[in-house]
Design an enzyme around this catalytic site. Sequence first.
Site, PDB file in Angstrom:
ATOM      1  N   GLU A 440       0.843  -1.216   0.000  1.00  0.00           N
ATOM      2  CA  GLU A 440       0.000   0.000   0.000  1.00  0.00           C
ATOM      3  C   GLU A 440       0.868   1.252   0.000  1.00  0.00           C
ATOM      4  O   GLU A 440       0.470   2.291   0.543  1.00  0.00           O
ATOM      5  CB  GLU A 440      -0.958   0.017   1.194  1.00  0.00           C
ATOM      6  CG  GLU A 440      -2.222  -0.784   1.005  1.00  0.00           C
ATOM      7  CD  GLU A 440      -3.059  -0.349  -0.194  1.00  0.00           C
ATOM      8  OE1 GLU A 440      -2.948   0.821  -0.627  1.00  0.00           O
ATOM      9  OE2 GLU A 440      -3.809  -1.187  -0.713  1.00  0.00           O
TER      10      GLU A 440
HETATM   11  C1  LIG Z   1       3.285  -9.667   0.494  1.00  0.00           C
HETATM   12  C2  LIG Z   1       2.897  -8.635  -0.515  1.00  0.00           C
HETATM   13  C3  LIG Z   1       1.551  -8.421  -0.782  1.00  0.00           C
HETATM   14  C4  LIG Z   1       1.178  -7.492  -1.761  1.00  0.00           C
HETATM   15  N1  LIG Z   1      -0.157  -7.364  -2.090  1.00  0.00           N
HETATM   16  C5  LIG Z   1      -0.485  -6.640  -3.180  1.00  0.00           C
HETATM   17  C6  LIG Z   1      -1.819  -6.674  -3.707  1.00  0.00           C
HETATM   18  O1  LIG Z   1      -2.715  -7.324  -3.143  1.00  0.00           O
HETATM   19  N2  LIG Z   1      -2.089  -5.987  -4.856  1.00  0.00           N
HETATM   20  C7  LIG Z   1      -1.130  -5.277  -5.504  1.00  0.00           C
HETATM   21  O2  LIG Z   1      -1.433  -4.692  -6.522  1.00  0.00           O
HETATM   22  N3  LIG Z   1       0.138  -5.196  -5.025  1.00  0.00           N
HETATM   23  C8  LIG Z   1       0.481  -5.879  -3.896  1.00  0.00           C
HETATM   24  N4  LIG Z   1       1.773  -5.849  -3.430  1.00  0.00           N
HETATM   25  C9  LIG Z   1       2.761  -5.013  -4.086  1.00  0.00           C
HETATM   26  C10 LIG Z   1       3.197  -3.829  -3.230  1.00  0.00           C
HETATM   27  O3  LIG Z   1       2.167  -2.887  -3.137  1.00  0.00           O
HETATM   28  C11 LIG Z   1       4.487  -3.265  -3.836  1.00  0.00           C
HETATM   29  O4  LIG Z   1       5.508  -4.213  -3.555  1.00  0.00           O
HETATM   30  C12 LIG Z   1       4.842  -1.903  -3.299  1.00  0.00           C
HETATM   31  O5  LIG Z   1       3.936  -0.946  -3.743  1.00  0.00           O
HETATM   32  C13 LIG Z   1       6.249  -1.476  -3.698  1.00  0.00           C
HETATM   33  O6  LIG Z   1       6.466  -1.639  -5.071  1.00  0.00           O
HETATM   34  P1  LIG Z   1       7.756  -2.433  -5.583  1.00  0.00           P
HETATM   35  O7  LIG Z   1       7.836  -3.707  -4.841  1.00  0.00           O
HETATM   36  O8  LIG Z   1       7.745  -2.502  -7.046  1.00  0.00           O
HETATM   37  O9  LIG Z   1       8.983  -1.555  -5.096  1.00  0.00           O
HETATM   38  P2  LIG Z   1       9.610  -0.315  -5.906  1.00  0.00           P
HETATM   39  O10 LIG Z   1       8.532   0.561  -6.398  1.00  0.00           O
HETATM   40  O11 LIG Z   1      10.596  -0.827  -6.887  1.00  0.00           O
HETATM   41  O12 LIG Z   1      10.361   0.443  -4.727  1.00  0.00           O
HETATM   42  C14 LIG Z   1      11.680   0.059  -4.275  1.00  0.00           C
HETATM   43  C15 LIG Z   1      12.218   1.142  -3.347  1.00  0.00           C
HETATM   44  O13 LIG Z   1      12.289   2.386  -4.053  1.00  0.00           O
HETATM   45  C16 LIG Z   1      11.555   3.388  -3.383  1.00  0.00           C
HETATM   46  N5  LIG Z   1      10.877   4.246  -4.358  1.00  0.00           N
HETATM   47  C17 LIG Z   1      10.268   3.865  -5.503  1.00  0.00           C
HETATM   48  N6  LIG Z   1       9.741   4.950  -6.110  1.00  0.00           N
HETATM   49  C18 LIG Z   1      10.008   6.014  -5.345  1.00  0.00           C
HETATM   50  C19 LIG Z   1       9.731   7.406  -5.417  1.00  0.00           C
HETATM   51  N7  LIG Z   1       9.044   7.926  -6.430  1.00  0.00           N
HETATM   52  N8  LIG Z   1      10.166   8.209  -4.410  1.00  0.00           N
HETATM   53  C20 LIG Z   1      10.861   7.709  -3.375  1.00  0.00           C
HETATM   54  N9  LIG Z   1      11.160   6.404  -3.250  1.00  0.00           N
HETATM   55  C21 LIG Z   1      10.733   5.562  -4.214  1.00  0.00           C
HETATM   56  C22 LIG Z   1      10.553   2.647  -2.508  1.00  0.00           C
HETATM   57  O14 LIG Z   1      10.178   3.412  -1.367  1.00  0.00           O
HETATM   58  C23 LIG Z   1      11.334   1.394  -2.126  1.00  0.00           C
HETATM   59  O15 LIG Z   1      12.137   1.662  -1.017  1.00  0.00           O
HETATM   60  C24 LIG Z   1       2.166  -6.734  -2.424  1.00  0.00           C
HETATM   61  C25 LIG Z   1       3.519  -6.936  -2.120  1.00  0.00           C
HETATM   62  C26 LIG Z   1       3.883  -7.880  -1.209  1.00  0.00           C
HETATM   63  C27 LIG Z   1       5.361  -8.128  -0.963  1.00  0.00           C
END
Ligand SMILES: Cc1cc2nc3c(=O)[nH]c(=O)nc-3n(C[C@H](O)[C@H](O)[C@H](O)COP(=O)(O)OP(=O)(O)OC[C@H]3O[C@@H](n4cnc5c(N)ncnc54)[C@H](O)[C@@H]3O)c2cc1C
Length: 595
Positions: A440
Amino acid sequence: MYRPPLKEVRFALHALAGDERLSGLAAFPDYSADFADEVLEQAARFAEQVLAPINALGDRSGASLEAGGVVMPAAFKDAYRQFVDAGWTRLGGPVEHGGLGAPLALCSAVEEFWGSANLAFKLCPLLTRGAIDAIQRCGSPEQRQRYLPRMVSGEWTGTMNLTEPQAGSDLGAIRTRAVRDGEAYRIFGQKIFITYGDHDLTSNIVHLVLARIEGAPPGTHGVSMFIVPKMRLDPDGALGQRNDVLCVSLDHQLGIRASPTCVLNYGDEGGATGYLVGEPNRGLEYMFVMMNAARLAVGLEGYSLAERAYQQALEWARQRVQGRVAGWPFSADGKPATIVEHADVKRMLLTIKAYTDAARAIALYGALQLDLAAHAQRPAERDAARARGELLIPIIKGWSTERGLLSPSLGIQIHGGMGFIEETGAAQYLRDARITTIYEGTTGIQAADLLGRKLGRDGGATMFGLLDDVRGELESLGPTDADARRSCQAAVAAVDTLRRTTTALLALAARGAQFALAVSEPYLELCGVVFGAWAMAKSHVLAVREFAADPAFYGGKRQLARFYIAQVLPTAAALAAIVDGAGAARVVAAASAVL
Ligand SMILES: Cc1cc2nc3c(=O)[nH]c(=O)nc-3n(C[C@H](O)[C@H](O)[C@H](O)COP(=O)(O)OP(=O)(O)OC[C@H]3O[C@@H](n4cnc5c(N)ncnc54)[C@H](O)[C@@H]3O)c2cc1C
């Protein structure tokens, strides 16, 4: 053993958040403190007797992917059936579709119990509620009629399908395609990390999927929202053929192991049938409508796990005998002590409890604002509550979950070496908590939202208005006790610090967004600490006033407030210095030289 903290939750909901404001609203004709207490008592019983006992089992066995799809542990299937039969899926649901329409503040208070008892279980109703909200607010009357009664009753569950391999924090990068096919669309693509994306708890799953209609503009303005049921429905609403959506993999995860996190393939067999929700290209806007409630719900998870970790650590500390209570100069005399008698163990336990109390109070106040935003009588009141609730959401999500991460870690520390051993059970809370600062929207994304959207959109006016009200309330509480007066004075000084720091941050943003973003996370932390001080100082005054009614409970509240003011609030000065000082420029300059 988990004991739902009923008295604590009632105090936070009634005395701190001020839920009496709900009683006068037309949307909640039957709401009263007695009604809320009755619901809380029943929920506490369910959490303690049904959900908590299967938490460790879920962690050990997890869900599994078999030929026919994801299989849940049998105990979870049984618990889900009982959850549905007891009517818990209906609590906050829309009345016209079989829900009970309870306010979000009460639902949030109840959700703490689900989260403490069994976070992996709780995620299923949480995601379903998000999907219900989206269809209710943005779907057509026909879509509402077709899906909502069976989602509200718990017969079907719901999911949120946003994330793709290249689209995590940046949802503008979504590539899943939607191709028009008569009245419906065919959906092609892959979604990852989908919570409860498949399971065998129910006969159908209603996926809400973000996808791009062919020819849509690139970026965030070309994303639409679709309903894609796992099982298609016949015209009369009966379950029909299996849709073209398949769970191809189940993640092996650090925590919440009984919550199936799925990779879902859409359209491998010619296209999954999907139905557009609302208008084309407005999918992200619709998601953001529900994002507040979803982020609030994850914020609750932070202190739910802190509460659970606290209870387990306290029980351990009362039994484990080690060392003797130190005298000065140190000596080996004296009786053997249980570790709860050692000052440093006391400090750790009080820290967890203080975080929990403060985070709970802020979260329930925020939930109440969202209730008022939806249902207050006058439009101006609704607008003000909406702005205030939206301002608080990233603070609730970010601050509470970061405390929720520190707390189980302290819980393990209190156990000593036994905390590191899985059989003790303390480690699960830390593993479960690890995801809450990520999904989230990570804490960094919450901090950016607080700065960019929430402060940026009105130049800080909503924040300054809230600070005025908080200051006014702290000054009007009229403590008769010198100690409580000191707590209020310290909280007022912290409010003034936050006001100055907010002004400084906005000035920094005007010099360059990168400067302000470099310190937006410490700013979010500062907000949490200061609003926590507001809650604790208020709690201190009320506890002095009510002391005679329940000396054990209110005596504890007084002391905990003093502890917060003495040991947690001083971090505000350091956080303000980071935001105010050269911290931002140093991040930007050092990063270019070091990274
Ligand atoms: C167990 C689990 C359940 C989940 N459930 C759902 C679900 O039901 N539905 C769904 O759609 N998704 C779901 N997710 C996905 C989750 O919402 C994402 O993992 C999360 O939003 C982060 O995206 P990412 O993993 O691609 O990380 P990234 O976006 O690649 O981020 C990596 C790092 O970079 C930082 N970062 C990225 N962009 C910026 C920015 N613009 N400014 C500052 N910092 C930044 C982040 O803070 C983080 O530290 C789930 C994930 C997990 C692990």
